[in-house]
Design a protein around this motif. Sequence first.
Motif, PDB file in Angstrom:
ATOM      1  N   THR A  74       0.831  -1.202   0.000  1.00  0.00           N
ATOM      2  CA  THR A  74       0.000   0.000   0.000  1.00  0.00           C
ATOM      3  C   THR A  74       0.865   1.251   0.000  1.00  0.00           C
ATOM      4  O   THR A  74       0.625   2.194  -0.763  1.00  0.00           O
ATOM      5  CB  THR A  74      -0.943   0.009   1.216  1.00  0.00           C
ATOM      6  N   LEU A  75       1.885   1.263   0.840  1.00  0.00           N
ATOM      7  CA  LEU A  75       2.808   2.394   0.890  1.00  0.00           C
ATOM      8  C   LEU A  75       3.559   2.535  -0.425  1.00  0.00           C
ATOM      9  O   LEU A  75       3.724   3.640  -0.957  1.00  0.00           O
ATOM     10  CB  LEU A  75       3.798   2.208   2.041  1.00  0.00           C
ATOM     11  N   ASN A  76       3.999   1.413  -0.974  1.00  0.00           N
ATOM     12  CA  ASN A  76       4.716   1.405  -2.245  1.00  0.00           C
ATOM     13  C   ASN A  76       3.862   2.013  -3.359  1.00  0.00           C
ATOM     14  O   ASN A  76       4.315   2.879  -4.119  1.00  0.00           O
ATOM     15  CB  ASN A  76       5.105  -0.029  -2.600  1.00  0.00           C
ATOM     16  N   LYS A  77       2.595   1.576  -3.433  1.00  0.00           N
ATOM     17  CA  LYS A  77       1.691   2.078  -4.471  1.00  0.00           C
ATOM     18  C   LYS A  77       1.381   3.556  -4.261  1.00  0.00           C
ATOM     19  O   LYS A  77       1.288   4.326  -5.231  1.00  0.00           O
ATOM     20  CB  LYS A  77       0.394   1.264  -4.467  1.00  0.00           C
ATOM     21  N   THR A  78       1.216   3.980  -3.016  1.00  0.00           N
ATOM     22  CA  THR A  78       0.913   5.385  -2.728  1.00  0.00           C
ATOM     23  C   THR A  78       2.038   6.297  -3.188  1.00  0.00           C
ATOM     24  O   THR A  78       1.806   7.318  -3.850  1.00  0.00           O
ATOM     25  CB  THR A  78       0.668   5.572  -1.221  1.00  0.00           C
ATOM     26  N   ILE A  79       3.263   5.930  -2.858  1.00  0.00           N
ATOM     27  CA  ILE A  79       4.407   6.746  -3.269  1.00  0.00           C
ATOM     28  C   ILE A  79       4.531   6.752  -4.785  1.00  0.00           C
ATOM     29  O   ILE A  79       4.780   7.798  -5.403  1.00  0.00           O
ATOM     30  CB  ILE A  79       5.702   6.234  -2.614  1.00  0.00           C
ATOM     31  N   THR A  81       2.140   6.364  -6.965  1.00  0.00           N
ATOM     32  CA  THR A  81       1.038   7.152  -7.523  1.00  0.00           C
ATOM     33  C   THR A  81       1.315   8.642  -7.407  1.00  0.00           C
ATOM     34  O   THR A  81       1.088   9.399  -8.360  1.00  0.00           O
ATOM     35  CB  THR A  81      -0.281   6.804  -6.806  1.00  0.00           C
ATOM     36  N   VAL A  82       1.819   9.073  -6.265  1.00  0.00           N
ATOM     37  CA  VAL A  82       2.144  10.495  -6.063  1.00  0.00           C
ATOM     38  C   VAL A  82       3.248  10.930  -7.011  1.00  0.00           C
ATOM     39  O   VAL A  82       3.157  11.981  -7.663  1.00  0.00           O
ATOM     40  CB  VAL A  82       2.550  10.744  -4.597  1.00  0.00           C
ATOM     41  N   TYR A  92      -0.625   6.285 -12.332  1.00  0.00           N
ATOM     42  CA  TYR A  92       0.113   5.074 -11.981  1.00  0.00           C
ATOM     43  C   TYR A  92      -0.621   3.780 -12.371  1.00  0.00           C
ATOM     44  O   TYR A  92      -0.010   2.877 -12.958  1.00  0.00           O
ATOM     45  CB  TYR A  92       0.423   5.104 -10.487  1.00  0.00           C
TER      46      TYR A  92
END
Length: 230
Positions: A74-79, A81-82, A92
């Motif tokens: 989740t953290l990986n995808k959030t970063i 995406t940003v 993303y």
Amino acid sequence: MAAVKKHTYLGVLIALIVIGCWTALLVYLLYTYQLDFSSPLTYIFFLLQTHLYTGLFITAHDAMHGVVAPGKPTLNKTIGTVAAFLFAYNWYPRLLPRHHQHHHFVATDKDPDYHGGSFVAWYFSFLKQYITWWQIVLMAITFNVLKLYFPLENVVMFWMVPAILATFQLFYFGTYLPHKGEHAKDNKHRSGTLAKNHVWAFVSCYFFGYHFEHHDKPYIPWWQLYKTKS
């Protein structure tokens, strides 16, 4: 477990440094910097901002391989995406399957990054794959908003043009150079690579000129990719 956590947090830290440096420098260049075309500092800032734009996409790219925050999807995808969104509103979830398709079908008709034509035709094919109309609309809206609050010359010099040049930089060093031409039959990744020069490899495209090495070990983050170069 401790080693995994250390690797996770280091990847996150490096990603946040890239995003933070891009943001901080852009705010300074738009809000404070007095543009002077006779000053070498203007061109240094211009090149640095272009390099940081490229770093945004490289960060998003590493997230596509799960190596920004390994073990923390989740953290990986959030970063990711940003970082992608800050780079000219790239989306993303749209980039992710296309990039993995590139890895699975490299330099074939099923590779969205590959084009067998001329350099110019290949570049425009690359742009068509990764630029959408809604991105252009959002960039146009943002441009018109920014110029209401900041000097037009600064917006063009430090926000708009670096994004365009970074796109070309990513294409040239990360797609065209490593995949153009014929490759030996025993080249399983159908990819070329830069000669060993870590300074140039970093400056040109965050070590992604070491492209065979990236295809061979896609689980290696950009900041460790130089270690794979023999």
